[in-house]
Motif scaffolding. Structure first.
Motif, PDB file in Angstrom:
ATOM      1  N   TYR A   1      11.097   9.737  -3.047  1.00 23.87           N
ATOM      2  CA  TYR A   1      11.923   9.246  -1.938  1.00 23.87           C
ATOM      3  C   TYR A   1      13.406   9.276  -2.299  1.00 23.87           C
ATOM      4  O   TYR A   1      13.782   9.224  -3.475  1.00 23.87           O
ATOM      5  N   GLN A   2      14.220   9.372  -1.270  1.00 22.61           N
ATOM      6  CA  GLN A   2      15.662   9.196  -1.418  1.00 22.61           C
ATOM      7  C   GLN A   2      16.033   7.874  -0.758  1.00 22.61           C
ATOM      8  O   GLN A   2      15.850   7.699   0.443  1.00 22.61           O
ATOM      9  N   TYR A   3      16.516   6.922  -1.552  1.00 17.64           N
ATOM     10  CA  TYR A   3      16.830   5.590  -1.042  1.00 17.64           C
ATOM     11  C   TYR A   3      18.296   5.494  -0.627  1.00 17.64           C
ATOM     12  O   TYR A   3      19.187   6.053  -1.279  1.00 17.64           O
ATOM     13  N   HIS A   4      18.516   4.778   0.478  1.00 18.69           N
ATOM     14  CA  HIS A   4      19.858   4.478   0.954  1.00 18.69           C
ATOM     15  C   HIS A   4      19.989   2.970   1.128  1.00 18.69           C
ATOM     16  O   HIS A   4      18.991   2.243   1.108  1.00 18.69           O
ATOM     17  N   TYR A   5      21.210   2.517   1.334  1.00 18.78           N
ATOM     18  CA  TYR A   5      21.453   1.066   1.406  1.00 18.78           C
ATOM     19  C   TYR A   5      22.446   0.789   2.535  1.00 18.78           C
ATOM     20  O   TYR A   5      23.455   1.484   2.667  1.00 18.78           O
ATOM     21  N   ALA A   6      22.156  -0.229   3.349  1.00 16.49           N
ATOM     22  CA  ALA A   6      23.057  -0.624   4.439  1.00 16.49           C
ATOM     23  C   ALA A   6      23.263  -2.133   4.399  1.00 16.49           C
ATOM     24  O   ALA A   6      22.304  -2.893   4.203  1.00 16.49           O
TER      25      ALA A   6
ATOM     26  N   ASN B   1      16.557   5.285  -7.296  1.00 14.57           N
ATOM     27  CA  ASN B   1      16.671   6.735  -7.129  1.00 14.57           C
ATOM     28  C   ASN B   1      16.492   7.490  -8.442  1.00 14.57           C
ATOM     29  O   ASN B   1      16.331   8.707  -8.442  1.00 14.57           O
ATOM     30  N   GLN B   2      16.532   6.762  -9.545  1.00 11.76           N
ATOM     31  CA  GLN B   2      16.239   7.366 -10.845  1.00 11.76           C
ATOM     32  C   GLN B   2      14.966   6.737 -11.420  1.00 11.76           C
ATOM     33  O   GLN B   2      14.803   6.603 -12.622  1.00 11.76           O
ATOM     34  N   GLY B   3      14.084   6.365 -10.533  1.00 11.33           N
ATOM     35  CA  GLY B   3      12.952   5.527 -10.906  1.00 11.33           C
ATOM     36  C   GLY B   3      11.818   6.198 -11.623  1.00 11.33           C
ATOM     37  O   GLY B   3      10.808   5.567 -11.902  1.00 11.33           O
ATOM     38  N   GLU B   4      11.931   7.480 -11.930  1.00 11.83           N
ATOM     39  CA  GLU B   4      10.775   8.142 -12.534  1.00 11.83           C
ATOM     40  C   GLU B   4      11.217   9.111 -13.623  1.00 11.83           C
ATOM     41  O   GLU B   4      12.165   9.882 -13.449  1.00 11.83           O
ATOM     42  N   THR B   5      10.565   9.044 -14.742  1.00 14.93           N
ATOM     43  CA  THR B   5      10.726  10.060 -15.783  1.00 14.93           C
ATOM     44  C   THR B   5       9.463  10.914 -15.806  1.00 14.93           C
ATOM     45  O   THR B   5       8.354  10.401 -15.616  1.00 14.93           O
ATOM     46  N   THR B   6       9.626  12.197 -16.006  1.00 11.27           N
ATOM     47  CA  THR B   6       8.487  13.110 -15.849  1.00 11.27           C
ATOM     48  C   THR B   6       8.001  13.729 -17.162  1.00 11.27           C
ATOM     49  O   THR B   6       6.979  14.412 -17.170  1.00 11.27           O
ATOM     50  N   VAL B   7       8.710  13.495 -18.246  1.00  8.18           N
ATOM     51  CA  VAL B   7       8.365  14.158 -19.516  1.00  8.18           C
ATOM     52  C   VAL B   7       6.934  13.842 -19.936  1.00  8.18           C
ATOM     53  O   VAL B   7       6.157  14.730 -20.306  1.00  8.18           O
ATOM     54  N   ASN B   8       6.550  12.570 -19.870  1.00 11.69           N
ATOM     55  CA  ASN B   8       5.211  12.168 -20.308  1.00 11.69           C
ATOM     56  C   ASN B   8       4.296  11.791 -19.151  1.00 11.69           C
ATOM     57  O   ASN B   8       3.268  11.150 -19.352  1.00 11.69           O
ATOM     58  N   SER B   9       4.669  12.174 -17.937  1.00  9.50           N
ATOM     59  CA  SER B   9       3.871  11.814 -16.760  1.00  9.50           C
ATOM     60  C   SER B   9       2.622  12.678 -16.660  1.00  9.50           C
ATOM     61  O   SER B   9       2.643  13.879 -17.003  1.00  9.50           O
ATOM     62  N   ASN B  10       1.543  12.068 -16.158  1.00 12.79           N
ATOM     63  CA  ASN B  10       0.328  12.847 -15.941  1.00 12.79           C
ATOM     64  C   ASN B  10       0.407  13.559 -14.586  1.00 12.79           C
ATOM     65  O   ASN B  10       1.342  13.351 -13.795  1.00 12.79           O
TER      66      ASN B  10
ATOM     67  N   GLU C   1       0.820  -1.205   0.000  1.00 13.80           N
ATOM     68  CA  GLU C   1       0.000   0.000   0.000  1.00 13.80           C
ATOM     69  C   GLU C   1       0.860   1.265   0.000  1.00 13.80           C
ATOM     70  O   GLU C   1       0.371   2.355  -0.277  1.00 13.80           O
ATOM     71  N   SER C   2       2.154   1.124   0.329  1.00 19.47           N
ATOM     72  CA  SER C   2       3.049   2.273   0.348  1.00 19.47           C
ATOM     73  C   SER C   2       3.415   2.678  -1.072  1.00 19.47           C
ATOM     74  O   SER C   2       3.478   1.852  -1.986  1.00 19.47           O
ATOM     75  N   SER C   3       3.678   3.942  -1.272  1.00 18.58           N
ATOM     76  CA  SER C   3       4.016   4.474  -2.585  1.00 18.58           C
ATOM     77  C   SER C   3       5.294   3.837  -3.121  1.00 18.58           C
ATOM     78  O   SER C   3       6.281   3.665  -2.395  1.00 18.58           O
ATOM     79  N   GLY C   4       5.267   3.457  -4.396  1.00 10.47           N
ATOM     80  CA  GLY C   4       6.449   2.904  -5.035  1.00 10.47           C
ATOM     81  C   GLY C   4       6.693   1.437  -4.747  1.00 10.47           C
ATOM     82  O   GLY C   4       7.732   0.896  -5.137  1.00 10.47           O
ATOM     83  N   ILE C   5       5.751   0.768  -4.070  1.00 15.33           N
ATOM     84  CA  ILE C   5       5.917  -0.634  -3.682  1.00 15.33           C
ATOM     85  C   ILE C   5       4.907  -1.494  -4.439  1.00 15.33           C
ATOM     86  O   ILE C   5       3.730  -1.118  -4.572  1.00 15.33           O
ATOM     87  N   CYS C   6       5.344  -2.630  -4.938  1.00 12.40           N
ATOM     88  CA  CYS C   6       4.421  -3.579  -5.566  1.00 12.40           C
ATOM     89  C   CYS C   6       4.689  -4.973  -5.007  1.00 12.40           C
ATOM     90  O   CYS C   6       5.758  -5.239  -4.449  1.00 12.40           O
ATOM     91  N   LYS C   7       3.697  -5.849  -5.126  1.00 14.59           N
ATOM     92  CA  LYS C   7       3.821  -7.209  -4.601  1.00 14.59           C
ATOM     93  C   LYS C   7       3.867  -8.189  -5.763  1.00 14.59           C
ATOM     94  O   LYS C   7       3.035  -8.152  -6.660  1.00 14.59           O
TER      95      LYS C   7
ATOM     96  N   GLY D   1       5.416 -12.479  -6.865  1.00 11.35           N
ATOM     97  CA  GLY D   1       5.532 -13.819  -6.316  1.00 11.35           C
ATOM     98  C   GLY D   1       6.666 -13.967  -5.316  1.00 11.35           C
ATOM     99  O   GLY D   1       6.604 -14.795  -4.407  1.00 11.35           O
ATOM    100  N   ASN D   2       7.719 -13.163  -5.451  1.00  6.32           N
ATOM    101  CA  ASN D   2       8.854 -13.246  -4.531  1.00  6.32           C
ATOM    102  C   ASN D   2       8.713 -12.317  -3.342  1.00  6.32           C
ATOM    103  O   ASN D   2       9.659 -12.138  -2.563  1.00  6.32           O
ATOM    104  N   GLY D   3       7.550 -11.666  -3.193  1.00  7.81           N
ATOM    105  CA  GLY D   3       7.323 -10.782  -2.058  1.00  7.81           C
ATOM    106  C   GLY D   3       7.203  -9.329  -2.475  1.00  7.81           C
ATOM    107  O   GLY D   3       6.808  -9.020  -3.603  1.00  7.81           O
ATOM    108  N   LEU D   4       7.543  -8.426  -1.564  1.00  9.78           N
ATOM    109  CA  LEU D   4       7.434  -6.999  -1.838  1.00  9.78           C
ATOM    110  C   LEU D   4       8.628  -6.521  -2.654  1.00  9.78           C
ATOM    111  O   LEU D   4       9.759  -6.982  -2.460  1.00  9.78           O
ATOM    112  N   ASN D   5       8.355  -5.581  -3.556  1.00 14.18           N
ATOM    113  CA  ASN D   5       9.390  -5.033  -4.430  1.00 14.18           C
ATOM    114  C   ASN D   5       9.271  -3.522  -4.503  1.00 14.18           C
ATOM    115  O   ASN D   5       8.166  -2.965  -4.394  1.00 14.18           O
ATOM    116  N   VAL D   6      10.408  -2.864  -4.700  1.00 14.48           N
ATOM    117  CA  VAL D   6      10.420  -1.432  -4.992  1.00 14.48           C
ATOM    118  C   VAL D   6      10.489  -1.265  -6.506  1.00 14.48           C
ATOM    119  O   VAL D   6      11.276  -1.947  -7.179  1.00 14.48           O
ATOM    120  N   VAL D   7       9.667  -0.362  -7.031  1.00 19.49           N
ATOM    121  CA  VAL D   7       9.646  -0.122  -8.465  1.00 19.49           C
ATOM    122  C   VAL D   7      10.748   0.871  -8.829  1.00 19.49           C
ATOM    123  O   VAL D   7      10.785   1.994  -8.305  1.00 19.49           O
TER     124      VAL D   7
END
Length: 381
Positions: free
Chosen positions: A122-127, A104-113, A31-37, A39-45
């Motif tokens: 979001y700004q993603y980090h990794y640990a 972090n480069q997950g969106e293009t805005t030229v043709n976005s509605n 239900e969180s923005s940018g997240i999809c479900k 077969g392997n579980g939750l994923n970030v788009v």
């Protein structure tokens, strides 16, 4: 699923709890923005693909001119062996960088509605957490690309890691025909139970109903005779016997410093933890001394306050910093250590959970040369 993978998953669950203590909300639904479900579980788009994750936290607060922070957590519970061979290598960090670059480069805005443009960014980090440390190449690569590394290869974390090892051995002894593998479905339910006990899963009933479905559909591998009630009793017994030390996870604190490293601090005694919490409750900015053991274990450093509610926190010095201070060619170790404290450890900023059910508070530990000198003099008396 093999033992090594199972241990790593358990460690990730425990670190997920640690993230909550340090101010992050875990993302557990699509239900969180940018997240999809899938077969392997939750994923970030991402921009070029979707990326599965086991632990992803979102920092509770964001400030003007910053995007909300999300943090991927990857845990490697590897066994000790030949030193360099068993350290986490550059390939793991390189994979993390690939994920970060894409999301972090997950969106293009030229043709976005308009609706898409108004979506939250979001700004993603990794640990990466490792029980066997990191190779030199991995450390340098991570520093270059701002990926956080946390080394759990010290005595401070030994009881925690031993508990995970013992728990894993019991599960595989009871539920693995060859003592080497368990079904992915059963591993999933063990993790659900651990997350429930750690407070990461609130609605256990929902998951246990799904357990019954897997049980009735013969998806549980070689445990077809294990009813839900037996499973619950077994898990309670093992948890109380082998994983009670997981309650001590609240006594691990993650701090940022003037160096590029995360400093993982622990309080080994319950009294230290209680005094630390009580002290922070009264004053969230404190001057502290920072000292180290003057023996063969010089990489173990200690933080102590100067107040009535005295506490001691300990941390393993990051490898690169340790090499800088304790180089064999360094004839002025104490002066170098003094300078390093003043340059890299001047302030340690962390989030501290004062009371259950409440948000953690921001805390700053300020290195005091004067307090440190007094502490050294006292210890040498």
């Amino acid at each position: 699923m093999k033992k090594g993978q199972f241990r790593g998953y358990l460690l990730e669950d425990i670190i997920s709890h640690l993230l909550e203590v340090n101010g992050y909300d875990l993302i557990t639904t699509d239900e969180s923005s940018g997240i999809c479900k899938k077969g392997n579980g939750l994923n970030v788009v991402g921009r070029g693909g979707v990326h599965q994750f086991d632990s992803l936290g979102e920092f509770k607060w964001n400030y003007p001119f910053t995007y909300p922070i999300r943090l991927f957590v990857e845990a490697k519970f590897w066994k000790e062996g030949r030193k360099e061979r068993n350290r986490v290598g550059i390939n793991v960090i390189r994979n993390g960088l690939g994920v970060l670059t894409d999301v972090n480069q997950g969106e293009t805005t030229v043709n976005s509605n308009t609706i898409s443009l108004l979506g939250r960014k979001y700004q993603y980090h990794y640990a990466v957490f490792s029980t066997t440390g990191f190779s030199k190449d991995a450390i340098r690569f991570a520093l270059a690309h701002k990926i956080h590394l946390v080394d759990l290869n010290s005595r401070e974390y030994k009881s925690l890691l031993d508990s995970i090892e013992n728990f894993t051995n019991i599960i595989f002894e009871k539920y693995s025909l060859d003592k080497k593998n368990i079904s992915k479905e059963y591993a999933k339910w063990v993790r659900v139970w651990i997350r429930y006990k750690l407070g990461l899963t609130a609605n256990i009933s929902k998951y246990l109903n799904e357990y019954n479905e897997d049980f009735n559909n013969n998806k549980m591998g070689n445990i077809s005779s294990d009813t839900l009630e037996k499973f619950k009793l077994l898990m309670e017994g093992i948890y109380e016997k082998e994983l009670e030390s997981l309650g001590d996870i609240k006594a691990i604190y993650l701090a940022s410093s003037k160096s590029p490293f995360i400093i993982g601090m622990t309080s080994n005694r319950l009294q230290d933890h209680e005094n630390f919490i009580a002290s922070i409750k009264e004053n969230n900015r404190q001057e502290v001394s920072i000292t180290f053991e003057e023996n063969e274990n010089k990489e173990m450093w200690y933080i102590k306050n100067g107040g009535e509610k005295e506490y001691t926190l300990s941390f393993q010095l990051p490898k690169l910093l340790a090499e800088y201070i304790f180089s064999e060619n360094n004839k002025r170790i104490y002066q170098t250590a003094y300078n390093a404290k003043g340059k890299f450890l001047t302030e340690l900023n962390l989030m501290v959970k004062i009371e259950e059910g409440q948000n953690p508070v921001h805390c700053t530990l300020i290195y005091s040369p004067e307090l440190t000198d007094k502490r050294v003099q006292k210890d040498n008396e």
